[in-house]
Scaffold this active site. Structure first.
Site, PDB file in Angstrom:
ATOM      1  N   ASP A 376       0.759  -1.387  -0.046  1.00  0.00           N
ATOM      2  CA  ASP A 376       0.113  -0.012   0.063  1.00  0.00           C
ATOM      3  C   ASP A 376       0.984   1.171  -0.209  1.00  0.00           C
ATOM      4  OD1 ASP A 376      -2.352  -1.415  -0.210  1.00  0.00           O
ATOM      5  OD2 ASP A 376      -2.796  -1.405   1.940  1.00  0.00           O
ATOM      6  N   TYR A 461     -10.186  -0.905   1.373  1.00  0.00           N
ATOM      7  CA  TYR A 461      -9.927  -1.199   2.778  1.00  0.00           C
ATOM      8  C   TYR A 461      -9.695   0.208   3.362  1.00  0.00           C
ATOM      9  CZ  TYR A 461     -10.048  -6.094   4.109  1.00  0.00           C
ATOM     10  OH  TYR A 461     -10.339  -7.158   4.446  1.00  0.00           O
TER      11      TYR A 461
END
Length: 756
Positions: A376, A461
């Site tokens: 990420d 998310y």
């Protein structure tokens, strides 16, 4: 003016008077509860030294962009519109000074280090396209730039390692819509009713099998809110490695368990009735099962965070102070929240506490899912930290702060209210005892802690990042996962890869691993790593030699090398492991801070995997290394798109150097295995999905510092606990009888949206 208006004005006036009376009652009638206004002395604790750690201001970013535009000697295109063959500024961030310079400034009256920026530039229009990193300074008005790429990475950065810009994603979408989908018109119409706007796509990563590859599987979903739960069964492999968009291709297409060599082949197979078709059931425009619209109307309000004596902490610029704690903070555009110079009662405990990366490895029987290993940080944890919602994401009355970024644009963007600071009641006693033996008394301390929070939305998310500062000198770093699961189309042996959560939706198995850097300075910069554990030893009973007992003993060990201090993800782990100082407490023990990890990680990617070295920090739940300026981070944003030749391989940090009496860094990994289930629909709750670690004082003090908290409660059987003179909580009903004066609700989170 009519009677109705007069009544409204009268009620408003009475309400104002009521609030003023409440304030006066709180501060003047209850001095034993509130004492001196906290903000008065907290403001005196602030200093401008914390600005040495501050992120770039919007004004500084503007100056750096202007300087680069006039001094690099090439045309720089706004990255928002840049094609792969253009030159553009990818991002700017602060370039922090070396630690020794900062400590001379903070602790020894040295001069403030030169403030500089880091600029990452993509050179796509050169004969040898590359990524170049520059240090630009001094700020606020730059006069020089220095290419630090080779110094940092040992060589040039190949252009294929660059992140995928938002415009490149948009070009891929246009390429599919306007060119490739036209190769399968009958299939697209009959199976999906494709109208040009009813698909949403999700990228996978990494993008191939070897260095230089740039071929991405895109998973298609129905274009509705919460689209992550509505896969349509088709995935496309797009080869976008060429800098010439006209040379892009779609070499493979996946549909409902079958692979085809492009969309034209899929069209032929469909016309010949060789395709196993699953007609797409259209989801309602609100997303149906994926909608987050409440299913029932609101009924009143839940518990409300209230500070009857006002805030007991203060924020100025990038510094937070309370009666116990002080620290500086910033938001790294790639890695997210960073905390610096953490001090308890004036003593520095931590020089740097920072998120390094959040990684997810997926499993599926579909190509996009089975090949996904998201890193990420390469997408930008900080840049995707959006505005917080008062009363949901943080207490309504928290302090909300902005963060400025410059990434994929020539103009800085400000994410309003994207960081919050508050003091929370943890809902449990911090410590307590009710004595019913001999003397009768009650002693306790209500649990409260100072919190800094931000929330990053990484596509599907959401990560809730908390840094929590407790009354006994303990520091807690916690991350909670929520948001949507991502899913695959359910077919065949799908249940080997997760649970079915919809008609054609498979919640796919995946792991989350979070890596932190913790530069502890316990009693100074020179520390050692020590473990305390337990063992049983069979001995003769001293009072009766005819019998034996298993005697529990303390087992102590000094871990003197980096190899000994590297603990694999599922290795046995010492129950007590701590950084030890060169000084001792009153009782002769080394002053220390213990590292306590709470995690339920899945397995790490096998080391035989060709891309594992790029995420090799995930091998270790804890690794302690000698601190080096040339090892500032455990990974690189360039690892995502070339994990086969990683720009930074954390495993290389561990080379058996001595770690006795050295400046040490702890690299901590926490995570969890997620096999989605029906209760993850529509959203994964944070309950049970929190992992992290504690830094706890371990013989650092002579006793528990929280004993000196003014919040403590004590009374005996011979005292009146309802008297304010005995128990300050007896004053609370009167002090907290008035509703807090809350500011109007506001939200600015739909501005400055960043493309994914």
């Amino acid at each position: 003016m009519n009677l109705k208006m007069l009544l409204i004005l009268l009620l408003l006036s009475l309400a104002t008077i009521f609030v003023l009376v409440c304030v006066l009652l709180t501060w003047k009638e209850n001095p034993t509860l509130c004492g001196v206004e906290p903000q008065a002395f907290l403001k005196e604790r602030h200093n401008n030294q914390s600005l040495v750690f501050a992120g770039l201001s919007a004004e500084e970013m503007v100056q750096v962009v202007r300087y680069l535009q006039s001094h690099l000697g090439v045309q720089l295109v706004d990255a928002y519109h840049a094609s792969p063959s253009d030159n553009c500024i990818y991002y700017l961030d602060v370039q922090l000074p070396h630690k020794d310079e900062v400590l001379k400034f903070l602790d020894h009256g040295g001069t403030c280090p030169t403030r500089q920026a880091l600029a990452v530039v993509y050179f796509g229009s050169q004969s040898d396209p590359n990524i170049t990193e520059y240090v630009v300074g001094p700020l606020p008005v730059p006069t020089y730039h220095q290419d630090v790429t080779v110094q940092k990475y040992g060589g040039k950065l190949p252009y294929h390692r660059r992140t995928v810009l938002g415009n490149e994603y948009e070009q891929i979408g246009k390429f599919l819509l306007e060119e490739k989908f036209l190769e399968a018109p009958t299939f697209m119409d009959k199976v999906f009713g494709h109208n040009g706007s009813n698909f949403a796509g999700l990228t996978s990563a990494p993008r191939g099998f070897q260095s230089g590859d740039r071929a991405t599987w895109f998973v298609l979903f129905q274009n509705v809110p919460g689209f992550f739960l509505h896969p349509v069964g088709m995935e496309l492999l797009v080869d976008h490695s060429s800098l010439n968009v006209s040379q892009w291709s779609v070499p493979k297409v996946f549909y409902n368990g079958q692979y085809y060599n492009g969309l034209a082949e899929l069209e032929r197979a469909f016309l010949e009735k060789h395709v196993r078709v699953e007609k797409m059931k259209t989801v309602s425009s609100d997303g149906g099962a994926s909608s987050l619209n409440p299913r029932v109307p609101p009924v009143g309000y839940g518990p409300l965070h209230h500070e009857p004596c006002g805030r007991r902490y203060s924020v100025s610029h990038n510094q937070v102070v309370s009666s116990l704690w002080s620290f500086a903070f910033r938001m790294d555009v790639n890695r997210g929240p960073h905390i610096h110079d953490i001090r308890f009662q004036g003593q520095r405990i931590v020089y740097e506490l920072s998120v390094q990366d959040a990684m997810s490895v997926y499993g599926s029987n579909s190509p996009g899912g089975m090949s996904t290993r998201y890193m990420d940080g390469s997408f930008g944890i900080g840049r995707f930290t959006y505005s917080l919602v008062k009363g949901v994401d943080c207490p309504y009355s928290a302090i909300y702060l902005d963060a400025a970024y410059l990434i994929e644009t020539l103009d800085p963007e400000v994410q309003k209210n994207s960081i919050c600071v508050f003091e929370e009641n943890i809902g449990a006693p911090f410590r307590r005892h009710y004595s019913n033996l001999q003397s009768l008394f009650y002693g306790g301390l209500p649990g409260s802690a100072l919190v800094l929070r931000s929330i990053a939305t990484m596509g599907n998310y959401d990560y809730v990042w908390d840094f929590i500062f407790h009354m006994n000198g303990a520091i807690e770093s916690k991350v909670r996962a929520t948001g949507y699961i991502t899913s695959s189309f359910f077919y065949g042996d799908g249940l080997d890869y997760g649970n079915r959560v919809g008609d054609r939706t498979l919640g796919t198995i995946h792991t989350h691993l979070i890596n932190y850097k913790v530069d502890l300075d316990v009693g100074g910069v020179k520390n050692s790593l020590v473990t305390n554990d337990m063992t049983f030893q069979k001995v003769k009973a001293p009072w009766d030699q005819n019998h034996e007992i298993h005697q529990m003993r303390v087992k102590r060990e000094n871990l003197d090398t980096e190899d000994k201090a590297a603990f694999r993800l599922h290795d046995d782990f010492p129950r007590h492991i701590y950084f030890a100082a060169n000084s001792t407490n009153r009782w002769g023990h080394e002053r220390g801070y213990r590292i306590q990890i709470y995690s339920f990680s899945g397995d790490h990617l096998p080391e035989s995997d060709p891309m594992e070295r790029a995420i090799s920090w995930g091998r270790y739940k804890l690794a302690v290394t000698k601190r080096k300026e040339e090892e500032p981070t455990s990974t690189s944003v360039y690892n995502q798109n070339d994990p086969w030749t990683p720009t930074v391989a954390f495993a290389d940090f561990i080379n058996n150097e001595t770690i006795c009496n050295e400046d040490l860094v702890a690299w901590i990994t926490a995570g969890f295995l997620h096999i989605p289930h029906s209760e993850d629909i529509p959203n994964t709750p944070t309950v049970g999905n929190a992992v992290g670690f504690m830094l706890r004082p371990y013989n650092f003090f002579d006793d528990d510092p929280s004993m000196y908290s003014p919040d403590g409660v004590f009374f005996t059987s011979k005292q009146d606990p309802t008297s304010c003179d005995v128990n300050h909580l007896a004053c609370l009903p009167k002090a907290a009888a008035c509703m807090p004066n809350l500011p109007p609700f506001s939200y600015e989170g739909f501005q400055n949206l960043t493309r994914l």
